[in-house]
Design a protein around this motif. Structure first.
Motif, PDB file in Angstrom:
ATOM      1  N   ARG A 106      -3.906   1.681   1.193  1.00  0.00           N
ATOM      2  CA  ARG A 106      -3.368   3.033   1.016  1.00  0.00           C
ATOM      3  C   ARG A 106      -4.344   4.007   1.656  1.00  0.00           C
ATOM      4  N   ASP A 126       0.747   0.884   2.794  1.00  0.00           N
ATOM      5  CA  ASP A 126       1.633   1.992   2.448  1.00  0.00           C
ATOM      6  C   ASP A 126       2.118   2.640   3.741  1.00  0.00           C
ATOM      7  N   SER A 127       3.348   3.133   3.742  1.00  0.00           N
ATOM      8  CA  SER A 127       3.898   3.712   4.975  1.00  0.00           C
ATOM      9  C   SER A 127       3.083   4.895   5.478  1.00  0.00           C
ATOM     10  N   ASP A 169      -0.554   4.692  12.761  1.00  0.00           N
ATOM     11  CA  ASP A 169       0.062   4.661  11.440  1.00  0.00           C
ATOM     12  C   ASP A 169       0.428   3.231  11.058  1.00  0.00           C
ATOM     13  N   ALA A 170       0.999   3.074   9.878  1.00  0.00           N
ATOM     14  CA  ALA A 170       1.281   1.745   9.353  1.00  0.00           C
ATOM     15  C   ALA A 170       2.300   0.997  10.200  1.00  0.00           C
ATOM     16  N   GLN A 171       3.309   1.711  10.688  1.00  0.00           N
ATOM     17  CA  GLN A 171       4.333   1.051  11.474  1.00  0.00           C
ATOM     18  C   GLN A 171       3.761   0.505  12.775  1.00  0.00           C
ATOM     19  N   LYS A 174       1.798  -2.553  12.138  1.00  0.00           N
ATOM     20  CA  LYS A 174       2.655  -3.735  12.008  1.00  0.00           C
ATOM     21  C   LYS A 174       3.090  -4.239  13.381  1.00  0.00           C
ATOM     22  N   HIS A 181       3.033  -6.284   6.210  1.00  0.00           N
ATOM     23  CA  HIS A 181       4.090  -5.656   5.424  1.00  0.00           C
ATOM     24  C   HIS A 181       3.841  -4.151   5.386  1.00  0.00           C
ATOM     25  N   VAL A 182       4.894  -3.355   5.522  1.00  0.00           N
ATOM     26  CA  VAL A 182       4.807  -1.902   5.337  1.00  0.00           C
ATOM     27  C   VAL A 182       5.691  -1.545   4.151  1.00  0.00           C
ATOM     28  N   ALA A 184       7.270   1.122   1.181  1.00  0.00           N
ATOM     29  CA  ALA A 184       7.711   2.498   0.991  1.00  0.00           C
ATOM     30  C   ALA A 184       6.599   3.298   0.317  1.00  0.00           C
ATOM     31  N   PRO A 185       6.624   4.624   0.445  1.00  0.00           N
ATOM     32  CA  PRO A 185       5.562   5.438  -0.168  1.00  0.00           C
ATOM     33  C   PRO A 185       5.353   5.086  -1.642  1.00  0.00           C
ATOM     34  N   THR A 188       3.164  -0.075  -2.602  1.00  0.00           N
ATOM     35  CA  THR A 188       2.340  -1.235  -2.238  1.00  0.00           C
ATOM     36  C   THR A 188       2.181  -2.216  -3.397  1.00  0.00           C
TER      37      THR A 188
END
Length: 260
Positions: A106, A126-127, A169-171, A174, A181-182, A184-185, A188
């Motif tokens: 996070r 976390d996204s 960022d997280a995406q 990935k 794994h990503v 949702a807000p 986690t």
């Protein structure tokens, strides 16, 4: 304050939590020693089947403590080498964990925190998480973490992030293969629980043997050789004037001299 919280949970799950939230869980000498000890203990514990690494508060880990690094730059060559070896030993203890390691990320995973992520087998982000190899922007080198970064990303992807200090960022993490794994807000914990359910369906001995085998297959040179090269690179980086100028600029919230 307990710098690392080591918690045994039901089912053979062990959670290791970095606990300097006021400093974004940046590590200094004492915290590195605590991290190393927790991972060595977990590795030897036959009851531990899976380890989850996370950060207390709103961030995973901002890497090395800036004040600790600045103090290191002014230290003797002997102390520089001792500290470089301590960083390498900490990362080595995380990387050597025979059980599956899940990093729950996070907030920020920067510098050495990025390196910890690269040591993990699974990364649940976390996204809103952010990742960066930010060392070169400070005039230093991602040296101690380099064996794990290159193993996780490959040379070209590692160069892309490290040479520019790019924040992703997280995406994108990935897409690069860094995050597995990503979530949702705020999701986690649920995503980690789901992953743990899957991991605990497999035989522990087979998991350990498989992890060791795949690591050997992927390593063209020994882990020991890479770690030694990384220590030398870190000592050399700490001897450069750029490192002093970069950390001073960061602490004074000023632009470093090379910034266009």
């Amino acid at each position: 304050m307990q710098l690392v919280i080591d918690t045994r949970l039901p089912g053979g799950v062990r959670r290791i939590t970095l606990n300097r939230p006021e400093a974004k869980n940046a590590f200094d000498a004492e915290m590195m020693q605590a991290i190393s000890q927790s991972f060595r203990d977990a590795a030897k514990d036959p009851e531990t089947r899976v380890v989850v690494l996370s950060g207390a508060g709103s961030h995973f880990c901002a890497g090395g403590d800036i004040e600790w690094m600045k103090e290191t730059l002014a230290a003797s060559q002997m102390l520089k080498r001792e500290r470089a070896q301590a960083v390498s030993d900490m990362l080595g203890s995380v990387h050597a964990l025979p059980q599956p390691l899940v990093a729950e990320v996070r907030g920020a995973a920067m510098g050495g925190g990025f390196g910890l992520v690269c040591c993990a087998d699974f990364v649940v982000a976390d996204s809103g998480a952010k990742f960066a190899l930010s060392e070169t922007r400070l005039g230093i080198v991602p040296a101690a973490i380099s064996p794990y970064v290159v193993a996780a990303l490959g040379v070209r992807r590692a160069n892309r992030l490290a040479l520019a200090g790019t924040l992703i960022d997280a995406q994108e993490a990935k897409e690069l293969g860094l995050a597995t794994h990503v979530a949702a807000p705020g999701g986690t914990a649920e995503a980690v629980d789901s992953l743990l359910h899957e991991l605990l369906c497999s035989a522990t001995g087979a998991q350990r043997l498989t992890k060791a085998l795949f690591r050997q297959m992927a390593s063209p040179v020994s882990d020991e050789r890479n770690a030694a090269l990384a220590v030398e690179a870190l000592v050399n980086a700490w001897n450069q004037q750029e490192a002093i100028a970069g950390l001073d600029a960061f602490l004074n919230k000023a632009a470093p001299p090379w910034r266009a």
